[in-house]
Design an enzyme around this catalytic site. Sequence first.
Site, mmCIF file in Angstrom:
data_model
loop_
_atom_site.group_PDB
_atom_site.id
_atom_site.type_symbol
_atom_site.label_atom_id
_atom_site.label_comp_id
_atom_site.label_asym_id
_atom_site.label_seq_id
_atom_site.Cartn_x
_atom_site.Cartn_y
_atom_site.Cartn_z
ATOM 1 N N PHE A 66 0.845 -1.202 0.000
ATOM 2 C CA PHE A 66 0.000 0.000 0.000
ATOM 3 C C PHE A 66 0.878 1.249 0.000
ATOM 4 O O PHE A 66 0.666 2.174 -0.783
ATOM 5 C CB PHE A 66 -0.926 0.003 1.228
ATOM 6 C CG PHE A 66 -1.891 1.148 1.230
ATOM 7 C CD1 PHE A 66 -3.098 1.051 0.561
ATOM 8 C CD2 PHE A 66 -1.578 2.349 1.856
ATOM 9 C CE1 PHE A 66 -3.982 2.120 0.529
ATOM 10 C CE2 PHE A 66 -2.447 3.425 1.828
ATOM 11 C CZ PHE A 66 -3.662 3.305 1.159
ATOM 12 N N ASN A 113 -3.413 -8.063 -8.851
ATOM 13 C CA ASN A 113 -2.400 -7.069 -9.205
ATOM 14 C C ASN A 113 -1.203 -7.739 -9.839
ATOM 15 O O ASN A 113 -0.858 -8.872 -9.523
ATOM 16 C CB ASN A 113 -1.997 -6.244 -7.982
ATOM 17 C CG ASN A 113 -0.823 -6.829 -7.226
ATOM 18 O OD1 ASN A 113 0.337 -6.615 -7.590
ATOM 19 N ND2 ASN A 113 -1.109 -7.604 -6.185
ATOM 20 N N PHE A 117 6.652 -4.544 -8.229
ATOM 21 C CA PHE A 117 7.553 -3.737 -7.376
ATOM 22 C C PHE A 117 7.836 -2.351 -7.968
ATOM 23 O O PHE A 117 8.989 -1.917 -8.063
ATOM 24 C CB PHE A 117 8.899 -4.452 -7.154
ATOM 25 C CG PHE A 117 8.850 -5.707 -6.341
ATOM 26 C CD1 PHE A 117 7.742 -6.040 -5.570
ATOM 27 C CD2 PHE A 117 9.942 -6.580 -6.322
ATOM 28 C CE1 PHE A 117 7.720 -7.206 -4.807
ATOM 29 C CE2 PHE A 117 9.935 -7.740 -5.564
ATOM 30 C CZ PHE A 117 8.819 -8.060 -4.812
ATOM 31 N N SER A 174 6.561 -12.554 -4.107
ATOM 32 C CA SER A 174 5.736 -11.842 -5.080
ATOM 33 C C SER A 174 5.699 -12.629 -6.389
ATOM 34 O O SER A 174 6.735 -13.072 -6.880
ATOM 35 C CB SER A 174 6.314 -10.452 -5.350
ATOM 36 O OG SER A 174 5.659 -9.920 -6.492
ATOM 37 N N ASN A 176 4.963 -11.343 -9.199
ATOM 38 C CA ASN A 176 5.019 -10.402 -10.322
ATOM 39 C C ASN A 176 6.419 -9.978 -10.740
ATOM 40 O O ASN A 176 6.575 -9.083 -11.561
ATOM 41 C CB ASN A 176 4.174 -9.170 -9.992
ATOM 42 C CG ASN A 176 2.721 -9.554 -9.751
ATOM 43 O OD1 ASN A 176 2.168 -10.336 -10.519
ATOM 44 N ND2 ASN A 176 2.135 -9.049 -8.690
ATOM 45 N N THR A 177 7.440 -10.593 -10.152
ATOM 46 C CA THR A 177 8.818 -10.398 -10.612
ATOM 47 C C THR A 177 9.300 -11.778 -11.031
ATOM 48 O O THR A 177 9.261 -12.720 -10.233
ATOM 49 C CB THR A 177 9.704 -9.839 -9.470
ATOM 50 O OG1 THR A 177 9.206 -8.554 -9.104
ATOM 51 C CG2 THR A 177 11.162 -9.716 -9.897
ATOM 52 N N LYS A 212 8.472 -13.463 4.105
ATOM 53 C CA LYS A 212 7.077 -13.515 3.635
ATOM 54 C C LYS A 212 6.960 -14.568 2.539
ATOM 55 O O LYS A 212 7.692 -14.523 1.544
ATOM 56 C CB LYS A 212 6.655 -12.146 3.103
ATOM 57 C CG LYS A 212 5.193 -12.095 2.673
ATOM 58 C CD LYS A 212 4.734 -10.672 2.516
ATOM 59 C CE LYS A 212 3.306 -10.579 2.017
ATOM 60 N NZ LYS A 212 2.870 -9.196 1.853
ATOM 61 N N ASN A 241 1.576 -14.055 0.896
ATOM 62 C CA ASN A 241 1.443 -13.109 -0.213
ATOM 63 C C ASN A 241 0.211 -13.489 -1.045
ATOM 64 O O ASN A 241 -0.586 -14.331 -0.630
ATOM 65 C CB ASN A 241 2.725 -13.145 -1.056
ATOM 66 C CG ASN A 241 3.072 -11.785 -1.632
ATOM 67 O OD1 ASN A 241 2.205 -11.127 -2.209
ATOM 68 N ND2 ASN A 241 4.305 -11.363 -1.468
HETATM 69 C C1 LIG Z 1 -2.061 -3.850 -5.132
HETATM 70 C C2 LIG Z 1 -1.258 -4.749 -4.257
HETATM 71 C C3 LIG Z 1 0.119 -4.570 -4.167
HETATM 72 C C4 LIG Z 1 0.864 -5.400 -3.346
HETATM 73 N N1 LIG Z 1 2.217 -5.192 -3.258
HETATM 74 C C5 LIG Z 1 2.954 -5.964 -2.415
HETATM 75 C C6 LIG Z 1 4.331 -5.727 -2.261
HETATM 76 O O1 LIG Z 1 4.909 -4.808 -2.846
HETATM 77 N N2 LIG Z 1 5.027 -6.547 -1.434
HETATM 78 C C7 LIG Z 1 4.427 -7.581 -0.734
HETATM 79 O O2 LIG Z 1 5.106 -8.280 0.019
HETATM 80 N N3 LIG Z 1 3.106 -7.802 -0.854
HETATM 81 C C8 LIG Z 1 2.375 -7.024 -1.666
HETATM 82 N N4 LIG Z 1 1.027 -7.256 -1.782
HETATM 83 C C9 LIG Z 1 0.419 -8.389 -1.037
HETATM 84 C C10 LIG Z 1 -0.174 -7.952 0.298
HETATM 85 O O3 LIG Z 1 0.805 -7.427 1.150
HETATM 86 C C11 LIG Z 1 -0.861 -9.141 0.995
HETATM 87 O O4 LIG Z 1 0.095 -10.124 1.290
HETATM 88 C C12 LIG Z 1 -1.958 -9.768 0.125
HETATM 89 O O5 LIG Z 1 -2.656 -8.782 -0.582
HETATM 90 C C13 LIG Z 1 -2.929 -10.592 0.942
HETATM 91 O O6 LIG Z 1 -3.626 -9.813 1.876
HETATM 92 P P1 LIG Z 1 -5.128 -9.257 1.613
HETATM 93 O O7 LIG Z 1 -5.959 -10.424 1.183
HETATM 94 O O8 LIG Z 1 -5.539 -8.650 2.933
HETATM 95 O O9 LIG Z 1 -5.014 -8.246 0.545
HETATM 96 C C14 LIG Z 1 0.239 -6.441 -2.594
HETATM 97 C C15 LIG Z 1 -1.138 -6.610 -2.695
HETATM 98 C C16 LIG Z 1 -1.894 -5.784 -3.503
HETATM 99 C C17 LIG Z 1 -3.374 -5.990 -3.577
#
Ligand SMILES: Cc1cc2nc3c(=O)[nH]c(=O)nc-3n(C[C@H](O)[C@H](O)[C@H](O)COP(=O)(O)O)c2cc1C
Length: 362
Positions: A66, A113, A117, A174, A176-177, A212, A241
């Site tokens: 966020f 998403n 990064f 993640s 996405n990388t 994580k 994640n």
């Molecule tokens: C738009 C978006 C961007 C995210 N970016 C990251 C990130 O940069 N690094 C990370 O460790 N997790 C990232 N996450 C994952 C969240 O930290 C979390 O682990 C995941 O969304 C599950 O929780 P939730 O169901 O409450 O969203 C992202 C999630 C969303 C939706």
Amino acid sequence: MLNILHHYIGTKVLNRLEPELSHAIALCYLRLLNHRFSRMKGATSGLKTKICGMELASPIGLAAGFDKNADVFNATLSLGFGFVEVGTITPNPQTGNPKPRLFRLPEENALINKMGFNNKGMLYASKNAEKPKLGIVGVNIGANAKSINKVLDYTNIFEFLAHLFDYVTINVSSPNTKNLRDLQKPEMLEKILKNVKSINVSLKRQVPIFVKIAPDLSENNVTEILDACEENGVSGLIATNTTISPKTLKKPTAFEGGLSGKPLLRQSNKILRLLAKKKNESTVLIGVGGIFSGKDIYEKIRMGASAVQVYTSFVYNGPRHVKNMEAELKKLLLDDGYGTIESAVGDPLRSKRRLDPIYFSP
Ligand SMILES: Cc1cc2nc3c(=O)[nH]c(=O)nc-3n(C[C@H](O)[C@H](O)[C@H](O)COP(=O)(O)O)c2cc1C
């Protein structure tokens, strides 16, 4: 009055705009308020708890992603989060994947998403991190997409940022990388952990290190990761994640990227439960994935999480949501006779009372 305004903007206005635009507007708004908030007190919830020597104002944290650049941690702490995790931050700035890369699935209470990064790099984040903090702020670190030595990226960024934050999360999950999740393999993870540990012991103030992990892991994978963490001085694991599995959706449809929100709850709980069963007593767990209510939090705590993090439900429900979940959590704890968060952590593993039986199925 201000709270009502925040809530109205957070839910009614922003959720009608294109998702990444609404995130950018929310961040601008929070940045304006960040300075004001820095003169206010952080969250006070009556749900204080302590993990790895850190005093959390409540066990409900804001998950990574966020506040990618550590711009608004005082504002988000003041909205009621007990701790916040900024990042993922990489050594060098990078723009992330092409847009559009953030999608709402309102009928599933989910987001997809494939941000990749996008962040301004560790130098920018370090300047923000020097500001006084209203509560516990952790930093989530990752590798640059174009890096040829991803292990070294973690070492470099840890060395540069660790002393500025309360804890550090090694993000190897993640989706996405490209190839980032391969770093969860024990031989790769051990390399990263050995490097960061050797830097950590040389710091004046050693920081708790978390790893994580992904929800898309077999039991064997989870055990190997846990062993590597416990052998290399990791304080805890963050589970989980986003998922790459469409099977978790009510209406399974193929997608690219990571899925978060309601559909993730069950899968992330499965990983959390596995970790709770196998971990050493001193290893701390933070539960994240699919939390939408105080009950969801309560269940993760009783499964073994000492704290939790939230992202997607905050996006859908706005700032008041944190306080609402907190009130519900407080009631559930009291009804079951728990005087503290600590006394409820992992309790069903001992007493097995009043928790959805699915969490105990093999
Ligand atoms: C738009 C978006 C961007 C995210 N970016 C990251 C990130 O940069 N690094 C990370 O460790 N997790 C990232 N996450 C994952 C969240 O930290 C979390 O682990 C995941 O969304 C599950 O929780 P939730 O169901 O409450 O969203 C992202 C999630 C969303 C939706």
